[in-house]
Design an enzyme around this catalytic site. Structure first.
Site, short mmCIF file in Angstrom:
data_model
loop_
_atom_site.label_atom_id
_atom_site.label_comp_id
_atom_site.label_asym_id
_atom_site.label_seq_id
_atom_site.Cartn_x
_atom_site.Cartn_y
_atom_site.Cartn_z
CG ASN A 21 -9.43 8.67 1.16
OD1 ASN A 21 -8.40 8.06 0.88
ND2 ASN A 21 -9.54 9.40 2.26
NE ARG A 59 -1.97 -1.36 0.62
CZ ARG A 59 -2.80 -1.67 -0.37
NH1 ARG A 59 -2.34 -1.71 -1.61
NH2 ARG A 59 -4.07 -1.93 -0.13
NE ARG A 71 -9.49 -3.84 -3.37
CZ ARG A 71 -10.30 -4.08 -2.35
NH1 ARG A 71 -10.48 -3.17 -1.43
NH2 ARG A 71 -10.92 -5.24 -2.24
CG HIS A 76 -3.21 -7.23 5.93
ND1 HIS A 76 -3.54 -6.64 7.13
CD2 HIS A 76 -3.08 -6.21 5.04
CE1 HIS A 76 -3.62 -5.33 6.98
NE2 HIS A 76 -3.34 -5.04 5.73
CE1 TYR A 126 -0.39 6.24 4.87
CE2 TYR A 126 -0.42 3.84 4.99
CZ TYR A 126 -0.69 5.01 4.30
OH TYR A 126 -1.25 4.94 3.05
NE ARG A 177 -7.85 5.61 8.89
CZ ARG A 177 -7.23 4.64 8.25
NH1 ARG A 177 -6.00 4.31 8.58
NH2 ARG A 177 -7.83 3.96 7.28
CG HIS A 232 -1.82 1.89 9.07
ND1 HIS A 232 -0.89 0.88 9.12
CD2 HIS A 232 -2.69 1.55 8.10
CE1 HIS A 232 -1.18 -0.04 8.21
NE2 HIS A 232 -2.27 0.35 7.58
#
Length: 714
Positions: A69, A399, A429, A459, A496, A592, A620
């Site tokens: 992170n 992703r 990213r 997204h 997740y 979160r 998530h």
């Protein structure tokens, strides 16, 4: 009405008598800083590593997650701050801090966090692992047999691929890859050519493992023994500089600006432009230097000078400079007693009925990952590839991973002649390269590949199937849709928490078809029946829903908002939540990560509670609940409440229309998290978090309860 604020700088109290907050008066004291909020989240992650109720190898894994992170934080957020400072941009954020103020505060906090991380590793986790038979012997602790095996390993596996670089006029300081392991070596004496520069750099190839397991016979009394690559190289560095004296050997690692820059208004081909930019990510401007804590001051100053960094950018660490590579250890250790219990994800009872399309004609199906399996989503796509009645498959990809079964199915479907359209987000990213490769694979087999809308990341998570079916009046086309809060990534679907909805509701299907038409074609955005979409309607619909609860509260009716998300940063949404609180709306926020809203301030936000859940799984899912006069509207979304999600991304927020499924979302996705007193953290007005503890009765953990009710042990 009196509103009280505590400033973020010096703790002084300011009182504004008779002030009623409104959307035109946004005070910096209303907002918490985003970057400090991110570091606070990582403190909560690190607390998992300090929690002795968490299995030991999982505690090690949490330490590595913090490192991962922080890497991204420096590569993107700190890199951005340093760019603003370099360009002299004084514009403060919503909290009123200028970039230089933020950087200084973040630097202090990040240094403290890293120091605590290594202290926890060295004084708590590693000793506990050693007591459990898993050891990491230091060089001075190696036995003669271990030393012999390690020496052979060095000559056999490492020496052939190492390239020492002496620093002299013919060998300038090498280009150092982003986040790579390197050694700065101090030398004495001349070499074969009479050179005596006194310094050299050794770069560890990225293909080499950073942690090496010793053979069982060499583990001594332990069950597992590991040595670090850095220790092996350090012990044998003299072999690279024959006849010279190695007076110092120090591992170091540099983190670089990794944000890709693509001038979207000028490019003609995003695919080509991005390919050219990816290579430069490895050599962006340096933003952080990590060195071993024994590194000499002379070498530290030399390295800082080479990378154009200052003392504030230096992180001295007591251990490996890249703890994230220790994530390999739990996977190499067969000790179920030191890991989270394995489980088998469940399936909704509705799927027991057989043919998925027949089920979806009668009812919607809700999936709650990872407690319920991701396989129905894979089967949804796989079935379409093999079904002769399926005409078209359209899907977004943000992703998905380098070895995605779903993407292989889409490739196979296109090869079989299906009309396959995939909207691939090239600017996801750190997944750009994988997405470029999948785009090429899909194009090779005849799929339609588009890259969304330049300037807006796609997204949204959606898949649409068009199928020709029998009906009394003859063959008809029918649509089926999958909508989700998470990515089409089977591995993260095990890690997740996310919701997915399978439906044949024609109005929802029509909305999804409209969004896909926008992404692949041209034209104005059409009106949609149910879905809220950014950048067009999502922001104003969220604001309107909050305002509606405030109106109902002022009219004396019950009013309630519950929202679960990853981050809350949008100033307008925060301001409306403050107004709703003042109107009497009870607001529960389950955030979160970063939350810029200050809860519990008298006269401003006393009706707002903020909590964060950090546990085995990464929270998530985005779930929004509005009481709405008893209608109890429930929405699932791909978007957090952030400006980027509202205005610079293609996002979807979709309603759960089936009353039974709506109750399920409340029962599984919201209420357990509000009742959690085992893995919950409560936030105060200053942005500090305190762990929630059971006061009376039993400990409750939302994730553990959902595992118990929706999954089965394996």
């Amino acid at each position: 009405m009196t509103v009280i604020f505590r400033t973020h700088r010096d703790g002084r109290i300011f009182v504004f008598p008779g002030l009623r907050m409104n959307r035109r008066l946004l005070l910096p004291a209303q907002f918490l800083n985003r970057e400090l909020g991110f570091l606070a989240f990582n403190r909560r992650v690190l607390a998992q590593a300090a929690d002795d109720t968490v299995p030991l190898l999982e505690r090690l894994r949490f330490i590595t997650i913090v490192s991962s992170n922080l890497d991204e934080f420096f590569e993107i957020r700190i890199a951005g701050l340093k760019e603003q400072i370099k360009l002299g941009l004084p514009e403060p954020g919503p909290d009123g801090r200028a970039p230089i103020e933020v950087f200084e505060a973040v630097s202090r906090e990040a240094h403290a966090l890293v120091a605590e991380q290594y202290l926890l590793l060295n004084q708590t986790v590693l000793p506990a692992l050693a007591a459990s038979g898993i050891v990491f012997p230091k060089r001075e602790e190696w036995s003669a047999a271990q030393r012999e095996w390690i020496r052979d390993y060095f000559f056999r596996e490492l020496l052939p691929v190492l390239t020492p670089i002496g620093l002299d006029p013919a060998h300038p300081f090498p280009r150092v890859f982003n986040k790579s392991l390197n050694f700065a070596v101090e030398l004495a004496g001349p070499d074969a050519f009479g050179r005596s520069s006194g310094a050299a750099i050794v770069q560890a190839p990225r293909a080499l493992p950073r942690v090496i397991r010793l053979p069982q016979a060499l583990a001594g009394e332990a069950e597992y023994a590991f040595v670090f690559l850095s220790s092996i190289l350090h012990a044998h560095m003299g072999e690279l500089f024959s006849g010279m004296n190695v007076e110092g050997c120090y591992q170091f690692r540099v983190t670089r600006n990794s944000d890709l820059f693509v001038e979207e208004e000028e490019i003609k081909n995003l695919h080509t432009a991005l390919q050219g930019e990816l290579f430069h990510r490895h050599f962006g401007d340096a933003v952080r230097l990590e060195v071993a804590d024994n590194c000499s001051q002379r070498m530290v100053e030399f390295l800082l000078q080479q990378f154009g960094l200052r003392e504030a950018d230096l992180y001295r660490v007591d251990g490996p400079v890249n703890l994230y590579r220790m994530r390999e250890v739990p996977d190499q250790v067969e000790r179920p007693d030191l890991k989270y219990p394995a489980f088998q994800p469940g399936l909704p009872p509705a799927l027991d009925a057989g043919d998925l399309f027949e089920v979806l004609k009668k009812q919607d199906v809700l999936l709650h990952h990872p407690f319920q399996s991701f396989l129905p989503v894979i089967d949804f796509i796989r079935t379409t590839a093999n079904d002769p009645n399926v005409i078209a498959i359209k899907q977004t990809v943000y992703r998905t991973g380098t070895d995605s079964e779903l993407m292989e199915i889409l490739v196979d479907a296109a090869r079989r002649g299906k009309e396959v359209t995939v909207v691939v987000e090239l600017m996801a990213r750190f997944d750009e390269e994988a997405n470029l490769n999948w785009a090429a694979r899909l194009e090779e087999v005849g799929a339609h590949v588009v890259y969304g809308v330049v300037g807006h990341k796609t997204h949204a998570k959606m898949a649409l199937i068009v199928r020709r079916e029998d009906a009394e009046s003859g063959k008809v086309l029918r649509r089926y849709v999958h909508l989700a809060t998470g990515n089409y990534h089977p591995r993260t679907a095990r890690l997740y928490t996310d919701f997915g909805l399978l439906t044949s509701n024609e109005e929802l299907c029509a909305d999804v078809a409209e969004v896909l038409k926008q992404l692949t074609g041209l034209g104005r955005a059409g009106k949609m029946k149910h879905i809220w979409q950014s950048p067009f309607t999502l922001h104003k619909r969220v604001l309107a829903a909050i305002q509606n609860e405030a109106r109902l509260a002022r009219e004396g009716q019950p009013a309630r908002i519950i929202a679960k998300m990853n981050a809350l940063l949008d100033p307008q949404v925060i301001d409306e939540l403050y107004s709703a609180s003042q109107a009497g709306v009870k607001v529960d926020l389950i955030v979160r990560g970063v939350c810029a809203l200050r809860p519990g301030i008298a006269g401003l936000s006393e009706n707002i509670r903020v909590r964060s859940i950090v546990g085995r799984f990464l929270e998530h899912s985005r779930v929004f609940y509005f009481h709405n006069g008893g209608a109890e509207d429930v929405y699932l979304a791909s978007a957090d409440w952030m400006e980027r999600n509202f205005f610079r991304r293609i996002e979807l927020c979709f309603p759960v229309l089936d009353p039974a499924l709506k109750r399920r979302v409340i029962r599984e996705g919201l209420q357990p998290y509000l009742d959690d007193n085992g893995q919950a953290w409560a936030m105060d007005a200053d942005g500090a978090y305190a762990r929630v503890k059971p006061r009376r009765g039993r400990r409750r953990s939302a994730q553990e309860e959902l595992l118990f009710t929706l999954a089965t042990p394996s």
